[in-house]
Design a protein around this motif. Structure first.
Motif, PDB file in Angstrom:
ATOM      1  N   LEU A  83      26.445  29.633  35.207  1.00  0.00           N
ATOM      2  CA  LEU A  83      27.811  29.898  34.780  1.00  0.00           C
ATOM      3  C   LEU A  83      28.707  28.803  35.365  1.00  0.00           C
ATOM      4  N   ASP A  84      28.324  27.555  35.088  1.00  0.00           N
ATOM      5  CA  ASP A  84      28.982  26.412  35.716  1.00  0.00           C
ATOM      6  C   ASP A  84      30.463  26.310  35.376  1.00  0.00           C
ATOM      7  N   HIS A  85      30.864  26.837  34.223  1.00  0.00           N
ATOM      8  CA  HIS A  85      32.246  26.695  33.775  1.00  0.00           C
ATOM      9  C   HIS A  85      33.181  27.735  34.391  1.00  0.00           C
ATOM     10  N   VAL A  86      32.641  28.717  35.087  1.00  0.00           N
ATOM     11  CA  VAL A  86      33.435  29.864  35.516  1.00  0.00           C
ATOM     12  C   VAL A  86      34.243  29.536  36.776  1.00  0.00           C
ATOM     13  N   THR A  87      35.541  29.828  36.705  1.00  0.00           N
ATOM     14  CA  THR A  87      36.418  29.680  37.868  1.00  0.00           C
ATOM     15  C   THR A  87      37.111  30.991  38.225  1.00  0.00           C
ATOM     16  N   ALA A  88      36.908  32.040  37.403  1.00  0.00           N
ATOM     17  CA  ALA A  88      37.458  33.371  37.695  1.00  0.00           C
ATOM     18  C   ALA A  88      36.349  34.392  37.469  1.00  0.00           C
ATOM     19  N   TRP A  89      36.053  35.186  38.490  1.00  0.00           N
ATOM     20  CA  TRP A  89      34.949  36.137  38.477  1.00  0.00           C
ATOM     21  C   TRP A  89      35.529  37.546  38.549  1.00  0.00           C
ATOM     22  N   VAL A  90      35.274  38.343  37.505  1.00  0.00           N
ATOM     23  CA  VAL A  90      35.868  39.669  37.383  1.00  0.00           C
ATOM     24  C   VAL A  90      34.756  40.714  37.448  1.00  0.00           C
ATOM     25  N   PHE A  91      34.912  41.660  38.371  1.00  0.00           N
ATOM     26  CA  PHE A  91      33.864  42.653  38.601  1.00  0.00           C
ATOM     27  C   PHE A  91      34.394  44.068  38.383  1.00  0.00           C
ATOM     28  N   ASP A  92      33.691  44.828  37.556  1.00  0.00           N
ATOM     29  CA  ASP A  92      33.838  46.275  37.596  1.00  0.00           C
ATOM     30  C   ASP A  92      33.387  46.725  38.985  1.00  0.00           C
ATOM     31  N   MET A  93      33.715  47.947  39.357  1.00  0.00           N
ATOM     32  CA  MET A  93      33.378  48.384  40.709  1.00  0.00           C
ATOM     33  C   MET A  93      32.240  49.407  40.733  1.00  0.00           C
ATOM     34  N   ASP A  94      32.503  50.611  40.235  1.00  0.00           N
ATOM     35  CA  ASP A  94      31.516  51.684  40.369  1.00  0.00           C
ATOM     36  C   ASP A  94      30.259  51.389  39.571  1.00  0.00           C
TER      37      ASP A  94
ATOM     38  N   ASN B 137      27.196  46.280  52.568  1.00  0.00           N
ATOM     39  CA  ASN B 137      26.306  45.263  52.008  1.00  0.00           C
ATOM     40  C   ASN B 137      26.774  43.860  52.390  1.00  0.00           C
ATOM     41  N   PRO B 138      26.470  43.435  53.605  1.00  0.00           N
ATOM     42  CA  PRO B 138      26.896  42.091  54.021  1.00  0.00           C
ATOM     43  C   PRO B 138      26.275  40.978  53.189  1.00  0.00           C
ATOM     44  N   ARG B 139      25.081  41.189  52.657  1.00  0.00           N
ATOM     45  CA  ARG B 139      24.466  40.161  51.803  1.00  0.00           C
ATOM     46  C   ARG B 139      25.254  39.969  50.513  1.00  0.00           C
ATOM     47  N   LEU B 140      25.763  41.076  49.970  1.00  0.00           N
ATOM     48  CA  LEU B 140      26.596  40.963  48.784  1.00  0.00           C
ATOM     49  C   LEU B 140      27.870  40.191  49.100  1.00  0.00           C
ATOM     50  N   ALA B 141      28.469  40.483  50.248  1.00  0.00           N
ATOM     51  CA  ALA B 141      29.674  39.755  50.654  1.00  0.00           C
ATOM     52  C   ALA B 141      29.395  38.257  50.727  1.00  0.00           C
ATOM     53  N   GLU B 142      28.261  37.881  51.263  1.00  0.00           N
ATOM     54  CA  GLU B 142      27.911  36.461  51.357  1.00  0.00           C
ATOM     55  C   GLU B 142      27.812  35.824  49.981  1.00  0.00           C
ATOM     56  N   GLN B 143      27.171  36.515  49.050  1.00  0.00           N
ATOM     57  CA  GLN B 143      26.991  35.952  47.711  1.00  0.00           C
ATOM     58  C   GLN B 143      28.306  35.895  46.944  1.00  0.00           C
ATOM     59  N   LEU B 144      29.159  36.885  47.126  1.00  0.00           N
ATOM     60  CA  LEU B 144      30.468  36.856  46.472  1.00  0.00           C
ATOM     61  C   LEU B 144      31.299  35.679  46.983  1.00  0.00           C
ATOM     62  N   MET B 145      31.279  35.461  48.293  1.00  0.00           N
ATOM     63  CA  MET B 145      32.057  34.373  48.867  1.00  0.00           C
ATOM     64  C   MET B 145      31.523  33.005  48.459  1.00  0.00           C
ATOM     65  N   ARG B 146      30.280  32.962  48.025  1.00  0.00           N
ATOM     66  CA  ARG B 146      29.658  31.716  47.577  1.00  0.00           C
ATOM     67  C   ARG B 146      30.188  31.289  46.200  1.00  0.00           C
ATOM     68  N   LEU B 147      30.738  32.220  45.440  1.00  0.00           N
ATOM     69  CA  LEU B 147      31.188  31.912  44.093  1.00  0.00           C
ATOM     70  C   LEU B 147      32.418  31.004  44.132  1.00  0.00           C
ATOM     71  N   PRO B 148      32.414  29.926  43.392  1.00  0.00           N
ATOM     72  CA  PRO B 148      33.566  29.017  43.399  1.00  0.00           C
ATOM     73  C   PRO B 148      34.703  29.587  42.559  1.00  0.00           C
ATOM     74  N   GLY B 149      35.919  29.464  43.056  1.00  0.00           N
ATOM     75  CA  GLY B 149      37.057  29.943  42.297  1.00  0.00           C
ATOM     76  C   GLY B 149      37.597  31.254  42.824  1.00  0.00           C
ATOM     77  N   ARG B 150      38.169  32.063  41.942  1.00  0.00           N
ATOM     78  CA  ARG B 150      38.853  33.295  42.298  1.00  0.00           C
ATOM     79  C   ARG B 150      38.025  34.504  41.904  1.00  0.00           C
ATOM     80  N   ARG B 151      38.184  35.603  42.652  1.00  0.00           N
ATOM     81  CA  ARG B 151      37.375  36.795  42.421  1.00  0.00           C
ATOM     82  C   ARG B 151      38.292  38.021  42.374  1.00  0.00           C
TER      83      ARG B 151
END
Length: 226
Positions: A9-20, A97-111
């Motif tokens: 997903l090289d073009h992505v600069t905004a990452w939008v997540f549902d929660m539940d 889930n600290p591993r999830l936190a690590e992977q989320l922070m790895r994403l470039p751009g805004r979340r």
């Protein structure tokens, strides 16, 4: 066509997540607690027996996107009371889930988080998971004036609130139809889980059983440069 290859997903600069059932596995059971409280609320508000209330709730979900929207369209209820009551559940079943936190922070751009849940509840869930600091903003049901996904207007308001270009965004969801409007707006779409047995159409770009695994395997531009 659904892409089952290693994701890019090289073009992505905004990452939008549902929660539940997206940021955490459905098996952790939090939504079962919320659903039980919703069913109890419908029993009390409408005067149905529990089985009939469950049927009505499923009808509201199909027709209106949320039980609350269906109740508001057909009955006189206090929406604030509903949101507080049905989301007043313990978080004990959620695993940090600290591993999830690590992977989320790895994403470039805004979340961002985009949820049909209540605002206070959303912040409780994110805090319990240990991912609050991973997100720039949360768009909860109150932020859309109680208009839920999958209404296209909810997506447009969310995009306007956060100010990103949808063609440079990706959305992660556990409900297939909630990705339809995202795809129509130009977002890349990722279904997390099995789609709850619903048909998975061409509006879904990627399917992954688990969000953490998907993000871990995600190839990012920085990986190629390393």
């Amino acid at each position: 066509m659904i892409d089952l290859s290693p994701p890019r997903l090289d073009h992505v600069t905004a990452w939008v997540f549902d929660m539940d059932d997206t940021l955490y596995p459905r098996e952790q059971g939090l939504m079962n607690l919320v659903q039980a409280r919703i069913n109890a609320y419908v029993v009390e508000a409408v005067g149905l027996d529990p089985d009939s209330a469950r049927v009505l709730q499923r009808q509201f979900l199909d027709e209106h996107g949320t039980t609350l929207a269906g109740l508001m369209a057909n009955y006189t209820i206090d929406a604030d009371h509903f949101l507080h009551d049905v989301h007043d559940v313990p978080m004990d079943s959620l695993e940090p889930n600290p591993r999830l936190a690590e992977q989320l922070m790895r994403l470039p751009g805004r979340r961002f988080v985009f949820t049909n849940g209540a605002r206070d509840y959303a912040h409780r869930v994110l805090a319990r998971l240990g991912v609050s600091d991973c997100f720039e903003g949360v768009f909860a049901i109150e932020d859309g004036d109680l208009t839920p996904k999958p209404a296209p207007s909810a997506y447009r308001r969310m995009i306007e609130r956060f100010g990103f270009e949808p063609r440079q965004a990706a959305m992660f969801e556990d409900t297939p139809r909630n990705l339809e409007a995202a795809k129509a707006l130009g977002m890349a779409t990722v279904l997390i889980g099995d789609g709850h047995g619903k048909v998975i159409g061409d509006h879904v770009d990627h399917v992954a059983p688990d969000l953490l695994d998907f993000l871990t395997d995600l190839s990012l531009p920085e990986d190629a440069a390393a």
